[in-house]
Motif scaffolding. Sequence first.
Motif, PDB file in Angstrom:
ATOM      1  N   ARG A   1      19.396  38.552   1.656  1.00 26.60           N
ATOM      2  CA  ARG A   1      20.655  38.472   3.014  1.00 26.60           C
ATOM      3  C   ARG A   1      21.231  37.014   2.176  1.00 26.60           C
ATOM      4  N   MET A   2      23.030  37.610   2.424  1.00 28.63           N
ATOM      5  CA  MET A   2      23.890  36.259   2.528  1.00 28.63           C
ATOM      6  C   MET A   2      23.118  35.133   3.779  1.00 28.63           C
ATOM      7  N   ILE A   3      23.303  35.782   4.874  1.00 26.98           N
ATOM      8  CA  ILE A   3      23.030  34.980   5.495  1.00 26.98           C
ATOM      9  C   ILE A   3      22.065  33.867   5.786  1.00 26.98           C
ATOM     10  N   ASN A   4      20.680  34.155   4.789  1.00 28.57           N
ATOM     11  CA  ASN A   4      19.603  33.063   4.797  1.00 28.57           C
ATOM     12  C   ASN A   4      20.100  32.699   3.200  1.00 28.57           C
ATOM     13  N   TYR A   5      21.012  33.121   2.522  1.00 25.69           N
ATOM     14  CA  TYR A   5      21.417  31.828   1.650  1.00 25.69           C
ATOM     15  C   TYR A   5      22.119  30.557   1.932  1.00 25.69           C
ATOM     16  N   GLU A   6      23.109  31.243   3.330  1.00 28.54           N
ATOM     17  CA  GLU A   6      23.618  30.304   4.169  1.00 28.54           C
ATOM     18  C   GLU A   6      23.188  29.854   4.516  1.00 28.54           C
ATOM     19  N   GLY A   7      21.767  29.510   5.476  1.00 27.66           N
ATOM     20  CA  GLY A   7      21.392  29.199   6.317  1.00 27.66           C
ATOM     21  C   GLY A   7      20.055  28.064   5.505  1.00 27.66           C
ATOM     22  N   ASP A   8      19.394  28.520   3.821  1.00 31.22           N
ATOM     23  CA  ASP A   8      19.100  27.563   3.345  1.00 31.22           C
ATOM     24  C   ASP A   8      19.918  26.605   2.834  1.00 31.22           C
ATOM     25  N   VAL A   9      20.468  26.531   2.472  1.00 33.47           N
ATOM     26  CA  VAL A   9      22.227  25.420   2.155  1.00 33.47           C
ATOM     27  C   VAL A   9      22.523  24.721   3.483  1.00 33.47           C
ATOM     28  N   ARG A  10      22.717  24.535   4.072  1.00 33.71           N
ATOM     29  CA  ARG A  10      22.921  24.591   5.294  1.00 33.71           C
ATOM     30  C   ARG A  10      21.494  23.141   6.149  1.00 33.71           C
ATOM     31  N   ALA A  11      20.878  24.505   6.057  1.00 29.84           N
ATOM     32  CA  ALA A  11      19.352  22.920   6.287  1.00 29.84           C
ATOM     33  C   ALA A  11      18.888  21.960   5.450  1.00 29.84           C
ATOM     34  N   THR A  12      19.430  22.565   4.282  1.00 26.07           N
ATOM     35  CA  THR A  12      18.996  21.211   2.777  1.00 26.07           C
ATOM     36  C   THR A  12      19.965  20.433   3.303  1.00 26.07           C
ATOM     37  N   VAL A  13      21.487  20.333   3.547  1.00 27.34           N
ATOM     38  CA  VAL A  13      22.152  19.814   3.604  1.00 27.34           C
ATOM     39  C   VAL A  13      22.247  17.999   4.440  1.00 27.34           C
ATOM     40  N   GLU A  14      21.682  19.681   5.720  1.00 33.44           N
ATOM     41  CA  GLU A  14      21.891  19.203   7.451  1.00 33.44           C
ATOM     42  C   GLU A  14      21.085  17.545   7.723  1.00 33.44           C
ATOM     43  N   TRP A  15      19.451  17.993   6.830  1.00 37.38           N
ATOM     44  CA  TRP A  15      18.470  17.586   7.018  1.00 37.38           C
ATOM     45  C   TRP A  15      18.603  15.971   5.933  1.00 37.38           C
ATOM     46  N   GLY A  16      19.124  16.394   4.801  1.00 40.26           N
ATOM     47  CA  GLY A  16      19.711  14.862   4.044  1.00 40.26           C
ATOM     48  C   GLY A  16      18.889  15.119   2.999  1.00 40.26           C
ATOM     49  N   PHE A  17      18.543  15.814   2.970  1.00 38.31           N
ATOM     50  CA  PHE A  17      17.753  16.855   0.803  1.00 38.31           C
ATOM     51  C   PHE A  17      19.058  16.108   0.825  1.00 38.31           C
ATOM     52  N   ASP A  18      18.499  15.232  -0.517  1.00 39.42           N
ATOM     53  CA  ASP A  18      19.102  15.044  -2.346  1.00 39.42           C
ATOM     54  C   ASP A  18      19.100  16.168  -3.160  1.00 39.42           C
ATOM     55  N   SER A  19      17.922  16.586  -2.850  1.00 38.04           N
ATOM     56  CA  SER A  19      17.823  17.901  -4.271  1.00 38.04           C
ATOM     57  C   SER A  19      16.928  19.130  -3.593  1.00 38.04           C
ATOM     58  N   VAL A  20      16.615  19.754  -4.627  1.00 35.44           N
ATOM     59  CA  VAL A  20      16.384  20.666  -4.725  1.00 35.44           C
ATOM     60  C   VAL A  20      15.651  22.181  -5.490  1.00 35.44           C
ATOM     61  N   LYS A  21      14.718  22.303  -5.506  1.00 33.38           N
ATOM     62  CA  LYS A  21      13.821  23.480  -5.760  1.00 33.38           C
ATOM     63  C   LYS A  21      14.386  24.937  -5.632  1.00 33.38           C
ATOM     64  N   ILE A  22      14.472  25.855  -7.031  1.00 34.82           N
ATOM     65  CA  ILE A  22      14.723  27.008  -5.750  1.00 34.82           C
ATOM     66  C   ILE A  22      13.481  27.371  -6.961  1.00 34.82           C
ATOM     67  N   ASP A  23      12.461  29.043  -6.731  1.00 36.77           N
ATOM     68  CA  ASP A  23      12.186  29.425  -6.750  1.00 36.77           C
ATOM     69  C   ASP A  23      12.061  30.293  -7.450  1.00 36.77           C
ATOM     70  N   SER A  24      11.168  31.286  -7.700  1.00 40.65           N
ATOM     71  CA  SER A  24      11.672  32.814  -8.282  1.00 40.65           C
ATOM     72  C   SER A  24      10.416  34.017  -7.580  1.00 40.65           C
ATOM     73  N   CYS A  25       9.551  33.052  -6.314  1.00 42.68           N
ATOM     74  CA  CYS A  25       9.228  34.186  -5.892  1.00 42.68           C
ATOM     75  C   CYS A  25       9.956  35.439  -4.710  1.00 42.68           C
ATOM     76  N   GLY A  26      10.776  34.907  -4.391  1.00 46.79           N
ATOM     77  CA  GLY A  26      11.123  35.068  -2.862  1.00 46.79           C
ATOM     78  C   GLY A  26      13.181  36.527  -3.388  1.00 46.79           C
ATOM     79  N   ALA A  27      13.302  37.097  -3.026  1.00 50.92           N
ATOM     80  CA  ALA A  27      14.349  37.554  -2.658  1.00 50.92           C
ATOM     81  C   ALA A  27      15.739  36.852  -3.346  1.00 50.92           C
ATOM     82  N   GLN A  28      15.823  35.656  -3.382  1.00 46.91           N
ATOM     83  CA  GLN A  28      16.293  34.900  -2.918  1.00 46.91           C
ATOM     84  C   GLN A  28      16.648  34.541  -4.553  1.00 46.91           C
TER      85      GLN A  28
END
Length: 343
Positions: A198-225
């Motif tokens: 779902r597009m909204i989940n991509y957007e929410g993932d990105v928004r949360a990563t940035v708003e919570w202040g993380f510097d990096s992100v590991k994107i795994d392969s198990c889910g639908a995104q």
Amino acid sequence: NICVREARGGVAQYGHCGIGRRESNAEKQQNALSFVKRGLMKTLGALLLLLADGNFGAFRMQAAALENGLARLPPMGWRSWNCYATAINEERIKAQIDALVVLRDASGTPLTLPKDSNNAVARGVSLLSLGYASIGIDEGYEGCGMGVNGTIHTADGTPTVDSKRFPSMRKLVEYGHDRGVRMGFYLNGCGCHEHVERMINYEGDVRATVEWGFDSVKIDSCGAQKNSTLYASLFNWTGVPVEIEQCHQGQSIPDGGNPDQMYPGWCPYHSFRTSGDIYNLWDRVMSNLLTVVPFLQPASQPALPVDSASDASSDPSASSASNHLPSSTSSSIFFSTIATDPA
């Protein structure tokens, strides 16, 4: 062919493909030794090809990494999975942050002098001072089933967090930043994950990563995104530099990062993983190392582009966002290895 099966009970199992018998200890040792020797020979062979040309530039990755000023050298740090698996919480992550920055003497013993002591600074080093600059959260923070219809995202796409384990992601990130440590997040995990893209989940993932202040992100392969290009475009639109570590393990999935998809100008992340998980076994280190070989090719034979098959990538905002991605001249590949935790 020697099959290396998963470790069970801390003991690796080796066997000949298709033969369902358990080897003796002597056979296991011989098979393991044979496997390692072949791995070393293949690795040395690849290096000799590079040296024979007289120029390491003759073999190179045919892809340019995402460029936003980050990860111009291979990133170094610690991530929680191999040490704790899903058994993580705020206190354990804080303990790793503290262990990363503590000053130690030549034997590795923490110094007891005050941190502001010039003598301590002169005599001691920390893992942070040696370049291990980040602490990453992995699987285990998610609020499994706490999202919409039992998912792990709220109605606006924000990833759910188990508040008993992690009362405040933002405060945890600040704890790391206050000590000079870069903090890494984790998305599209395996323990509990989304089954529908779902597009909204991509957007929410990105928004949360940035708003919570993380510097990096590991994107795994198990889910639908799985749309790495879309993730990179959305991160780029935030205007906040975030280091992206893609963990699709070299799989041949749409937009996944397998060798056939690598071509000049397409690599929507800073580093990508070519192997499966690691175990504390030398043969697994060698087999993971060999997974980088298919990504090496002569510079005179560039790979051709492969279109992404993800429906989400057809979103108009994602398409226009990709036009804003800066160019780059470098990329990093890595295989999964294991080390003891800083603490």
